[in-house]
Design a protein around this motif. Structure first.
Motif, PDB file in Angstrom:
ATOM      1  N   ALA A   1     -11.617 -16.279  -5.885  1.00 36.41           N
ATOM      2  CA  ALA A   1     -12.852 -16.378  -5.656  1.00 36.41           C
ATOM      3  C   ALA A   1     -12.963 -15.415  -4.087  1.00 36.41           C
ATOM      4  O   ALA A   1     -12.032 -15.687  -3.180  1.00 36.41           O
ATOM      5  CB  ALA A   1     -13.639 -17.509  -5.449  1.00 36.41           C
ATOM      6  N   LYS A   2     -13.985 -14.972  -3.831  1.00 37.51           N
ATOM      7  CA  LYS A   2     -14.240 -14.353  -2.533  1.00 37.51           C
ATOM      8  C   LYS A   2     -14.743 -15.612  -1.428  1.00 37.51           C
ATOM      9  O   LYS A   2     -15.766 -15.936  -1.816  1.00 37.51           O
ATOM     10  CB  LYS A   2     -14.927 -13.164  -2.426  1.00 37.51           C
ATOM     11  CG  LYS A   2     -15.410 -12.581  -1.148  1.00 37.51           C
ATOM     12  CD  LYS A   2     -16.241 -11.260  -1.189  1.00 37.51           C
ATOM     13  CE  LYS A   2     -16.647 -10.525   0.018  1.00 37.51           C
ATOM     14  NZ  LYS A   2     -17.738  -9.459  -0.269  1.00 37.51           N
ATOM     15  N   THR A   3     -14.146 -15.800  -0.474  1.00 41.04           N
ATOM     16  CA  THR A   3     -14.664 -16.568   0.675  1.00 41.04           C
ATOM     17  C   THR A   3     -14.525 -15.576   2.144  1.00 41.04           C
ATOM     18  O   THR A   3     -13.966 -14.816   2.136  1.00 41.04           O
ATOM     19  CB  THR A   3     -13.777 -18.163   0.730  1.00 41.04           C
ATOM     20  OG1 THR A   3     -12.406 -17.633   1.094  1.00 41.04           O
ATOM     21  CG2 THR A   3     -13.455 -18.732  -0.611  1.00 41.04           C
ATOM     22  N   PRO A   4     -15.319 -16.424   2.942  1.00 41.60           N
ATOM     23  CA  PRO A   4     -15.239 -15.559   4.255  1.00 41.60           C
ATOM     24  C   PRO A   4     -13.881 -15.478   4.908  1.00 41.60           C
ATOM     25  O   PRO A   4     -13.424 -14.381   5.379  1.00 41.60           O
ATOM     26  CB  PRO A   4     -16.100 -16.523   5.046  1.00 41.60           C
ATOM     27  CG  PRO A   4     -16.917 -17.327   4.077  1.00 41.60           C
ATOM     28  CD  PRO A   4     -16.108 -17.564   3.060  1.00 41.60           C
ATOM     29  N   ALA A   5     -12.997 -16.475   4.647  1.00 38.46           N
ATOM     30  CA  ALA A   5     -11.653 -16.154   5.260  1.00 38.46           C
ATOM     31  C   ALA A   5     -10.888 -15.234   4.489  1.00 38.46           C
ATOM     32  O   ALA A   5     -10.185 -14.816   5.195  1.00 38.46           O
ATOM     33  CB  ALA A   5     -11.096 -17.929   5.099  1.00 38.46           C
ATOM     34  N   ARG A   6     -10.952 -15.389   3.195  1.00 41.26           N
ATOM     35  CA  ARG A   6     -10.240 -14.519   2.306  1.00 41.26           C
ATOM     36  C   ARG A   6     -10.798 -12.819   2.638  1.00 41.26           C
ATOM     37  O   ARG A   6     -10.118 -11.915   2.553  1.00 41.26           O
ATOM     38  CB  ARG A   6     -10.305 -14.698   0.778  1.00 41.26           C
ATOM     39  CG  ARG A   6      -9.428 -16.161   0.650  1.00 41.26           C
ATOM     40  CD  ARG A   6      -9.853 -16.401  -0.845  1.00 41.26           C
ATOM     41  NE  ARG A   6      -9.082 -17.776  -1.272  1.00 41.26           N
ATOM     42  CZ  ARG A   6      -9.287 -18.473  -2.263  1.00 41.26           C
ATOM     43  NH1 ARG A   6     -10.226 -17.847  -3.378  1.00 41.26           N
ATOM     44  NH2 ARG A   6      -8.627 -19.455  -2.323  1.00 41.26           N
TER      45      ARG A   6
ATOM     46  N   THR B   1      -5.445 -31.372  -6.179  1.00 38.11           N
ATOM     47  CA  THR B   1      -6.074 -30.065  -6.369  1.00 38.11           C
ATOM     48  C   THR B   1      -4.968 -29.182  -6.063  1.00 38.11           C
ATOM     49  O   THR B   1      -4.196 -29.480  -5.154  1.00 38.11           O
ATOM     50  CB  THR B   1      -7.433 -29.857  -6.130  1.00 38.11           C
ATOM     51  OG1 THR B   1      -7.868 -28.616  -6.718  1.00 38.11           O
ATOM     52  CG2 THR B   1      -7.269 -29.518  -4.565  1.00 38.11           C
ATOM     53  N   GLY B   2      -5.028 -27.977  -6.211  1.00 41.06           N
ATOM     54  CA  GLY B   2      -4.164 -27.036  -5.889  1.00 41.06           C
ATOM     55  C   GLY B   2      -4.246 -26.626  -4.318  1.00 41.06           C
ATOM     56  O   GLY B   2      -5.283 -26.280  -3.862  1.00 41.06           O
ATOM     57  N   VAL B   3      -3.269 -26.568  -3.728  1.00 39.37           N
ATOM     58  CA  VAL B   3      -3.444 -26.132  -2.039  1.00 39.37           C
ATOM     59  C   VAL B   3      -3.852 -24.722  -2.128  1.00 39.37           C
ATOM     60  O   VAL B   3      -3.529 -23.957  -2.839  1.00 39.37           O
ATOM     61  CB  VAL B   3      -1.887 -26.176  -1.714  1.00 39.37           C
ATOM     62  CG1 VAL B   3      -0.939 -25.205  -2.097  1.00 39.37           C
ATOM     63  CG2 VAL B   3      -2.003 -26.022   0.032  1.00 39.37           C
ATOM     64  N   GLY B   4      -4.378 -24.657  -0.974  1.00 38.60           N
ATOM     65  CA  GLY B   4      -5.231 -23.209  -0.672  1.00 38.60           C
ATOM     66  C   GLY B   4      -6.424 -22.702  -1.521  1.00 38.60           C
ATOM     67  O   GLY B   4      -6.659 -21.525  -1.544  1.00 38.60           O
ATOM     68  N   THR B   5      -6.864 -23.740  -2.292  1.00 34.18           N
ATOM     69  CA  THR B   5      -8.001 -23.304  -3.408  1.00 34.18           C
ATOM     70  C   THR B   5      -9.170 -23.616  -2.615  1.00 34.18           C
ATOM     71  O   THR B   5      -9.150 -24.287  -1.690  1.00 34.18           O
ATOM     72  CB  THR B   5      -7.634 -24.118  -4.526  1.00 34.18           C
ATOM     73  OG1 THR B   5      -7.823 -25.670  -4.409  1.00 34.18           O
ATOM     74  CG2 THR B   5      -6.265 -23.709  -5.360  1.00 34.18           C
TER      75      THR B   5
END
Length: 253
Positions: free
Chosen positions: A93-98, A137-141
């Motif tokens: 997914a596109k997030t502000p940080a990514r 849940t998965g790290v960094g998700t």
């Protein structure tokens, strides 16, 4: 997650060579390989899944020679920035940080996040209901970000990937897992997932972006435009629907 990348060469079909100009570039496509049914390793250790087949279809539509590799989830954007990958097709997914680290294509599928836990155990998935529960849940998700912000009174346990989070659920080390609803459907239909069920309704929250996109390195606008055009192409020529039906019993576009 797999540390060993398993390269797979995807060559354009002969028929497509007539329809599209042959391009000189060779693209390295990264995915995770630990997120069924989107990307995972089959019994022979080969990369497969919805993301993998979509990536191959996009390469065919772009008339590009592509190599697929698996990389740990939290190293995907690192590899993109370092120039080891040209694009990432990994249900991201596109997030502000990514978005500060990569550019993103148009979406190529939509879905929602949900909790899963022992059947007939929870009335809903509200933060108060899950107070003091162990949630993995998965790290960094985006799910990890959501839990850390919205479920502060729960015990959040971050696993290397969603497969490991679900393994901890089966082993009784956690009470619930938060993941993509389709990833969870794949789990619930397995023998290991039979004692479990969805908890609550699909989550609607701005943190949980529901659209998966393809990431490319910053500034590669020409490649991004080709990818967006290729997404349109496989939607129009039927390739997308064929791949969708192979892995998921309903449309995810």
């Amino acid at each position: 997650m797999r540390k060993l990348a398993l390269p797979l060469l995807a060559w354009c079909w002969l028929a497509l060579a007539v329809a599209f100009p042959v391009l000189a570039d060779r693209l390295v496509v990264a995915t995770e390989g630990a997120y069924p049914p989107f990307n995972y390793h089959d019994e022979q250790g080969r990369l497969t899944g919805f993301d993998v087949d979509i990536a191959l279809a996009l390469c065919q539509a772009m008339a590009a020679e592509c190599e697929l590799v698996a990389e740990e989830w939290d190293r995907l954007l690192d590899g993109l920035e370092q120039g080891r990958f040209d694009l990432v097709v990994a249900s991201m997914a596109k997030t502000p940080a990514r978005a500060e680290r990569a550019d993103f294509s148009d979406y190529y599928y939509r879905t929602h996040s949900m909790f899963v836990g022992l059947a007939n155990t929870y009335d809903d998935a509200a933060p108060d209901t899950l107070n003091n529960q162990r949630i993995a849940t998965g790290v960094g998700t985006i799910q990890a970000d959501f839990l850390q912000r919205r479920y502060r009174n729960s015990h959040i346990m971050l696993a290397p990937n969603q497969e490991e989070a679900l393994a901890r659920l089966v082993e009784g080390k956690v009470d619930l897992v938060l993941s993509d609803s389709i990833n969870l459907l794949n789990f619930l239909q397995s023998p290991a997932g039979s004692p479990f069920d969805y908890v609550g309704e699909p989550l609607a929250d701005g943190i949980l972006q529901a659209e998966a996109r393809i990431a490319v390195a910053k500034g590669r606008q020409e490649l991004l435009e080709r990818i967006n055009q290729a997404i349109t192409t496989i939607r129009l020529n039927g390739s997308y629907d064929h791949i969708n039906r192979r892995y998921i019993p309903f449309s995810v576009y």
